[in-house]
Write an enzyme that holds these catalytic residues in place. Sequence first.
Site, PDB file in Angstrom:
ATOM      1  N   MET A  46       4.320   0.370  -4.047  1.00 31.06           N
ATOM      2  CA  MET A  46       4.649   1.673  -3.449  1.00 31.06           C
ATOM      3  C   MET A  46       6.102   1.949  -3.793  1.00 31.06           C
ATOM      4  SD  MET A  46       2.577   1.062   0.059  1.00 31.06           S
ATOM      5  CE  MET A  46       2.548  -0.686  -0.280  1.00 31.06           C
ATOM      6  N   ASP A  95       2.262  -5.980  -0.583  1.00 31.61           N
ATOM      7  CA  ASP A  95       2.782  -4.611  -0.510  1.00 31.61           C
ATOM      8  C   ASP A  95       4.253  -4.579  -0.891  1.00 31.61           C
ATOM      9  OD1 ASP A  95       0.527  -2.990   0.457  1.00 31.61           O
ATOM     10  OD2 ASP A  95       0.596  -4.342   2.177  1.00 31.61           O
ATOM     11  N   MET A 142       7.440  -2.298  -1.487  1.00 29.19           N
ATOM     12  CA  MET A 142       7.961  -0.967  -1.119  1.00 29.19           C
ATOM     13  C   MET A 142       9.444  -0.902  -1.449  1.00 29.19           C
ATOM     14  SD  MET A 142       6.169  -0.407   2.582  1.00 29.19           S
ATOM     15  CE  MET A 142       4.518  -1.029   2.942  1.00 29.19           C
ATOM     16  N   HIS A 160       0.385  -4.256  -4.759  1.00 32.26           N
ATOM     17  CA  HIS A 160       0.329  -2.819  -4.466  1.00 32.26           C
ATOM     18  C   HIS A 160       1.756  -2.282  -4.488  1.00 32.26           C
ATOM     19  CE1 HIS A 160      -0.752   0.534  -1.302  1.00 32.26           C
ATOM     20  NE2 HIS A 160      -0.439   1.027  -2.491  1.00 32.26           N
ATOM     21  N   HIS A 220      -3.176  -9.451  -0.905  1.00 32.34           N
ATOM     22  CA  HIS A 220      -2.625  -8.127  -1.189  1.00 32.34           C
ATOM     23  C   HIS A 220      -1.145  -8.121  -0.813  1.00 32.34           C
ATOM     24  CE1 HIS A 220      -3.036  -3.660  -1.497  1.00 32.34           C
ATOM     25  NE2 HIS A 220      -2.195  -3.620  -0.472  1.00 32.34           N
ATOM     26  N   SER A 227      -3.733  -8.068   3.468  1.00 35.44           N
ATOM     27  CA  SER A 227      -2.324  -7.758   3.205  1.00 35.44           C
ATOM     28  C   SER A 227      -1.453  -8.708   4.013  1.00 35.44           C
ATOM     29  CB  SER A 227      -2.025  -6.319   3.618  1.00 35.44           C
ATOM     30  OG  SER A 227      -0.615  -6.149   3.740  1.00 35.44           O
ATOM     31  N   ASP A 251      -7.390   0.848   1.721  1.00 33.53           N
ATOM     32  CA  ASP A 251      -6.208   0.174   2.274  1.00 33.53           C
ATOM     33  C   ASP A 251      -5.616   1.027   3.386  1.00 33.53           C
ATOM     34  OD1 ASP A 251      -3.871  -1.238   2.729  1.00 33.53           O
ATOM     35  OD2 ASP A 251      -2.983  -0.801   0.778  1.00 33.53           O
TER      36      ASP A 251
HETATM   37  C1  DX5 Z   1       0.389   0.317   3.952  1.00 33.15           C
HETATM   38  C2  DX5 Z   1       0.009  -0.861   3.108  1.00 33.15           C
HETATM   39  C3  DX5 Z   1      -1.173  -1.571   3.622  1.00 33.15           C
HETATM   40  C4  DX5 Z   1      -1.016  -2.034   5.032  1.00 33.15           C
HETATM   41  C5  DX5 Z   1      -2.286  -2.495   5.602  1.00 33.15           C
HETATM   42  O1  DX5 Z   1       1.302   1.124   3.291  1.00 33.15           O
HETATM   43  O2  DX5 Z   1      -0.266  -0.481   1.780  1.00 33.15           O
HETATM   44  O3  DX5 Z   1      -1.552  -2.626   2.748  1.00 33.15           O
HETATM   45  O4  DX5 Z   1      -0.081  -3.047   5.130  1.00 33.15           O
HETATM   46  O5  DX5 Z   1      -2.047  -2.845   6.929  1.00 33.15           O
HETATM   47  P1  DX5 Z   1      -3.081  -2.444   8.065  1.00 33.15           P
HETATM   48  O6  DX5 Z   1      -4.377  -3.120   7.719  1.00 33.15           O
HETATM   49  O7  DX5 Z   1      -2.474  -2.984   9.313  1.00 33.15           O
HETATM   50  O8  DX5 Z   1      -3.212  -0.949   8.064  1.00 33.15           O
HETATM   51 ZN    ZN Z   2      -1.260  -1.977   0.491  1.00 29.92          ZN
END
Ligand code: DX5
Ligand code: ZN
Length: 217
Positions: A64, A31, A33, A62, A29, A6, A169
Amino acid sequence: MRITPSILNADFANLRHEIGRIPGADGVHVDVMDNHFVPNLTIGLPVVECLRKVTDQLLDIHLMIEDPDRWAPAYAEAGAESVTFHVEAAHAPIRLARELRARGARASMALKPATPIEPYAEMFDELDMVLLMTVEPGFGGQKFLDLVLPKIRRTRELIGDRPIWLQVDGGVSVETIGRCAEAGADTFVAGSAVYNAPDPDAMVRELRELADSAWCC
Ligand code: DX5
Ligand code: ZN
């Protein structure tokens, strides 16, 4: 065994450079949000479109976000190879998975730690990946939740011989990746573990070796 770091913990002012630090990864990956589905705001479609132009790495998006039915297809159209929506947010997950595939992306469904997998087993044929969150989504650097391990095992059983990737994840590190692989995960997101390491690509290799040697199946 696939390691998909990520970039949440990477330097957002230098994302092209940061992706270049993990040439041995199996994908990147991303993220996304929206400050509604989770209490944090990151990046969105314009940044993914720019990343597509500067990397050939598999883009593993991903989402969210609320209402992925409305927003997710555009990420597939932008050229992301894999698009993950949260089942807790999707209004019509089967229709959405089909729309993603129709746009050439792998269709993937994510579950928060407290969401059970059983109600969704019947729709596995619509999916290319299941993402099980091993922290509450929203932030990097949280502690891995061991209580998800039985769900990883159960999901592996329900997948059976389908070619579905099982991704975990959240809090994945040299300490925890073996437990995930032993339970049946084959695709691993690691954010802080990779980007806080002095050599991120060496950490990717180390994580993959640990997963390989712990793999259950
Ligand atoms: C959290 C994200 C993850 C996160 C992973 O909501 O979906 O992808 O960034 O980070 P670590 O490996 O630090 O938990
Ligand atoms: Zn993620």
